[in-house]
Each structure stands twice: as C-alpha cells, then as structure tokens.
Design a protein around this motif. Sequence first.
Motif, PDB file in Angstrom:
ATOM      1  N   VAL A   1       2.225  -3.768   0.080  1.00  0.00           N
ATOM      2  CA  VAL A   1       2.969  -4.954  -0.384  1.00  0.00           C
ATOM      3  C   VAL A   1       2.056  -5.796  -1.280  1.00  0.00           C
ATOM      4  O   VAL A   1       2.479  -6.274  -2.337  1.00  0.00           O
ATOM      5  CB  VAL A   1       3.526  -5.773   0.801  1.00  0.00           C
ATOM      6  N   LEU A   2       0.801  -5.953  -0.882  1.00  0.00           N
ATOM      7  CA  LEU A   2      -0.145  -6.683  -1.732  1.00  0.00           C
ATOM      8  C   LEU A   2      -0.339  -5.980  -3.071  1.00  0.00           C
ATOM      9  O   LEU A   2      -0.442  -6.625  -4.121  1.00  0.00           O
ATOM     10  CB  LEU A   2      -1.497  -6.829  -1.033  1.00  0.00           C
ATOM     11  N   LEU A   3      -0.374  -4.663  -3.039  1.00  0.00           N
ATOM     12  CA  LEU A   3      -0.523  -3.884  -4.266  1.00  0.00           C
ATOM     13  C   LEU A   3       0.691  -4.083  -5.177  1.00  0.00           C
ATOM     14  O   LEU A   3       0.542  -4.303  -6.389  1.00  0.00           O
ATOM     15  CB  LEU A   3      -0.715  -2.401  -3.926  1.00  0.00           C
ATOM     16  N   ALA A   4       1.879  -4.033  -4.613  1.00  0.00           N
ATOM     17  CA  ALA A   4       3.090  -4.261  -5.407  1.00  0.00           C
ATOM     18  C   ALA A   4       3.079  -5.668  -6.000  1.00  0.00           C
ATOM     19  O   ALA A   4       3.426  -5.865  -7.175  1.00  0.00           O
ATOM     20  CB  ALA A   4       4.330  -4.049  -4.538  1.00  0.00           C
ATOM     21  N   ASP A   5       2.669  -6.642  -5.201  1.00  0.00           N
ATOM     22  CA  ASP A   5       2.583  -8.015  -5.708  1.00  0.00           C
ATOM     23  C   ASP A   5       1.525  -8.144  -6.797  1.00  0.00           C
ATOM     24  O   ASP A   5       1.702  -8.906  -7.751  1.00  0.00           O
ATOM     25  CB  ASP A   5       2.309  -9.000  -4.571  1.00  0.00           C
ATOM     26  N   ALA A   6       0.430  -7.407  -6.665  1.00  0.00           N
ATOM     27  CA  ALA A   6      -0.606  -7.451  -7.698  1.00  0.00           C
ATOM     28  C   ALA A   6      -0.056  -6.929  -9.023  1.00  0.00           C
ATOM     29  O   ALA A   6      -0.288  -7.529 -10.085  1.00  0.00           O
ATOM     30  CB  ALA A   6      -1.831  -6.648  -7.267  1.00  0.00           C
ATOM     31  N   PHE A   7       0.691  -5.829  -8.980  1.00  0.00           N
ATOM     32  CA  PHE A   7       1.295  -5.316 -10.209  1.00  0.00           C
ATOM     33  C   PHE A   7       2.305  -6.314 -10.781  1.00  0.00           C
ATOM     34  O   PHE A   7       2.347  -6.544 -11.992  1.00  0.00           O
ATOM     35  CB  PHE A   7       1.962  -3.954  -9.975  1.00  0.00           C
ATOM     36  N   ALA A   8       3.121  -6.917  -9.920  1.00  0.00           N
ATOM     37  CA  ALA A   8       4.119  -7.888 -10.382  1.00  0.00           C
ATOM     38  C   ALA A   8       3.444  -9.133 -10.959  1.00  0.00           C
ATOM     39  O   ALA A   8       3.870  -9.648 -12.009  1.00  0.00           O
ATOM     40  CB  ALA A   8       5.049  -8.265  -9.232  1.00  0.00           C
TER      41      ALA A   8
ATOM     42  N   SER B   1      -5.224 -12.038 -15.813  1.00  0.00           N
ATOM     43  CA  SER B   1      -4.500 -10.759 -15.678  1.00  0.00           C
ATOM     44  C   SER B   1      -5.482  -9.611 -15.475  1.00  0.00           C
ATOM     45  O   SER B   1      -5.225  -8.713 -14.670  1.00  0.00           O
ATOM     46  CB  SER B   1      -3.586 -10.513 -16.883  1.00  0.00           C
ATOM     47  N   ASP B   2      -6.616  -9.650 -16.168  1.00  0.00           N
ATOM     48  CA  ASP B   2      -7.641  -8.614 -15.974  1.00  0.00           C
ATOM     49  C   ASP B   2      -8.152  -8.615 -14.533  1.00  0.00           C
ATOM     50  O   ASP B   2      -8.340  -7.553 -13.928  1.00  0.00           O
ATOM     51  CB  ASP B   2      -8.817  -8.820 -16.923  1.00  0.00           C
ATOM     52  N   ALA B   3      -8.383  -9.803 -13.979  1.00  0.00           N
ATOM     53  CA  ALA B   3      -8.882  -9.915 -12.599  1.00  0.00           C
ATOM     54  C   ALA B   3      -7.846  -9.396 -11.598  1.00  0.00           C
ATOM     55  O   ALA B   3      -8.197  -8.720 -10.626  1.00  0.00           O
ATOM     56  CB  ALA B   3      -9.250 -11.363 -12.290  1.00  0.00           C
ATOM     57  N   ILE B   4      -6.600  -9.700 -11.843  1.00  0.00           N
ATOM     58  CA  ILE B   4      -5.529  -9.227 -10.949  1.00  0.00           C
ATOM     59  C   ILE B   4      -5.431  -7.704 -11.013  1.00  0.00           C
ATOM     60  O   ILE B   4      -5.372  -7.029  -9.984  1.00  0.00           O
ATOM     61  CB  ILE B   4      -4.181  -9.888 -11.309  1.00  0.00           C
ATOM     62  N   PHE B   5      -5.430  -7.170 -12.227  1.00  0.00           N
ATOM     63  CA  PHE B   5      -5.332  -5.722 -12.387  1.00  0.00           C
ATOM     64  C   PHE B   5      -6.504  -5.008 -11.717  1.00  0.00           C
ATOM     65  O   PHE B   5      -6.337  -3.924 -11.150  1.00  0.00           O
ATOM     66  CB  PHE B   5      -5.242  -5.337 -13.868  1.00  0.00           C
ATOM     67  N   ALA B   6      -7.682  -5.625 -11.748  1.00  0.00           N
ATOM     68  CA  ALA B   6      -8.875  -5.018 -11.142  1.00  0.00           C
ATOM     69  C   ALA B   6      -8.714  -4.822  -9.634  1.00  0.00           C
ATOM     70  O   ALA B   6      -9.383  -3.969  -9.050  1.00  0.00           O
ATOM     71  CB  ALA B   6     -10.107  -5.866 -11.438  1.00  0.00           C
ATOM     72  N   THR B   7      -7.828  -5.557  -9.000  1.00  0.00           N
ATOM     73  CA  THR B   7      -7.620  -5.398  -7.556  1.00  0.00           C
ATOM     74  C   THR B   7      -6.758  -4.188  -7.219  1.00  0.00           C
ATOM     75  O   THR B   7      -6.823  -3.681  -6.097  1.00  0.00           O
ATOM     76  CB  THR B   7      -6.964  -6.648  -6.929  1.00  0.00           C
ATOM     77  N   THR B   8      -5.969  -3.712  -8.169  1.00  0.00           N
ATOM     78  CA  THR B   8      -4.980  -2.682  -7.851  1.00  0.00           C
ATOM     79  C   THR B   8      -5.606  -1.372  -7.387  1.00  0.00           C
ATOM     80  O   THR B   8      -5.169  -0.808  -6.388  1.00  0.00           O
ATOM     81  CB  THR B   8      -4.019  -2.431  -9.031  1.00  0.00           C
ATOM     82  N   ASP B   9      -6.609  -0.915  -8.107  1.00  0.00           N
ATOM     83  CA  ASP B   9      -7.224   0.360  -7.735  1.00  0.00           C
ATOM     84  C   ASP B   9      -7.928   0.248  -6.384  1.00  0.00           C
ATOM     85  O   ASP B   9      -7.853   1.168  -5.560  1.00  0.00           O
ATOM     86  CB  ASP B   9      -8.212   0.803  -8.815  1.00  0.00           C
ATOM     87  N   GLN B  10      -8.556  -0.874  -6.141  1.00  0.00           N
ATOM     88  CA  GLN B  10      -9.260  -1.055  -4.869  1.00  0.00           C
ATOM     89  C   GLN B  10      -8.283  -1.091  -3.691  1.00  0.00           C
ATOM     90  O   GLN B  10      -8.560  -0.517  -2.627  1.00  0.00           O
ATOM     91  CB  GLN B  10     -10.093  -2.330  -4.907  1.00  0.00           C
ATOM     92  N   LEU B  11      -7.148  -1.750  -3.864  1.00  0.00           N
ATOM     93  CA  LEU B  11      -6.145  -1.790  -2.792  1.00  0.00           C
ATOM     94  C   LEU B  11      -5.574  -0.396  -2.530  1.00  0.00           C
ATOM     95  O   LEU B  11      -5.482   0.040  -1.376  1.00  0.00           O
ATOM     96  CB  LEU B  11      -5.019  -2.766  -3.137  1.00  0.00           C
TER      97      LEU B  11
END
Length: 176
Positions: free
Chosen positions: A34-41, A69-79
């Motif tokens: 859910v956090l990953l989906a929110d990060a993409f959104a 946006s760069d910082a948010i996107f950087a979380t996606t792969d880690q999650l």
Amino acid sequence: MSKKPDNHKISSDLDTPTDLAPGSVDKVSEALNVLLADAFALYMKTKNFHWHISGRHFRDYHLLLDEQSDAIFATTDQLAERVRKIGGATLKSIGQVAKLKTIKDNDEDYVPPREMLRELMQDNKHVATAMRKAHEVCDEAGDVASASLLEVFIDETERRTWFLFEASRQEGSNAA
C-alpha cells in the motif's frame, strides 16, 4: 473490497526464505505494498504539479517539486525489494497501484500554485501517518529491517511536508 495482494499464493520459485512467520510476511507485504502504491501515486501527482506549476515563484516551486518527486520515486525500489526480501509478492502493474493507493488523483486542468503545495503537503502528511501504521505492523511481525527503512522514509516525508508548508505560506502570514 480487500486491498490485500495475494501473497500466500506466491510461486515456489519466488518464495524467498525468511525466518518471519508466513502470516507476518503477508501482513508486512500488504502494508508495504500500500505504501508502494501511494509512493507511485504521490510521485505522479508531484510530477503533474511540477509540469503544470505557474506564476511568480515558478522556478522555485518547479525545482522543489522536481526534487521531491525524485525523492519519492527513490523509495519505490526499496519498498518493493523489501517485500521480496521477506518472501512476499509486490506490485506488478499500474492496475494494482490504482487498486491499492490511498492518495487521491488531481486531474484538474488548472490548480493554483499554493493549492498544489498545500495538497501535496496534506498527501505527504497522509503518507507519514500510513508509514507509522506500517511501522507498527513491522514491529508486531519482528521485522526490524522494514521498520528501520520506514523510520528513514518517515523522516524524509516529514521533511517534504515541512518544505511544502513553508513554501505555501502566504507572505506575512503566521497561520498554517
């Protein structure tokens, strides 16, 4: 309607060994997905506002939103990789993101800059709250590594919230 991905039916080829209980893997994976989906959104919304910002503070806001946006996107792969490390299944499509996300889209043709910043501030606050709840799930599961990752992400999210708050304040205003 459940937002839970089907983690318990993972292919044996993808069933990463872990010492976490299967039920814990499901709960942590669900929370992180859910956090990953929110990060993409939130990434997409932040980019949308970055592309459509206008006005007197254009350059400052444009750069701020690009950085965020760069910082948010950087979380996606880690999650996503964290879910896989514990043997869970993570997101596979934009459709799954749409089903799981809790961040609301903004498809308006025009949003005034201050409203953009305020909306993103509220979305980041929402994400921080969700991360704290996911942290509790990780604590209950004994998943120290996921909890630790979330602690860093909470701090980064609070920083974004703070910057958006300060950037959106009206000149001479002390009110939030």
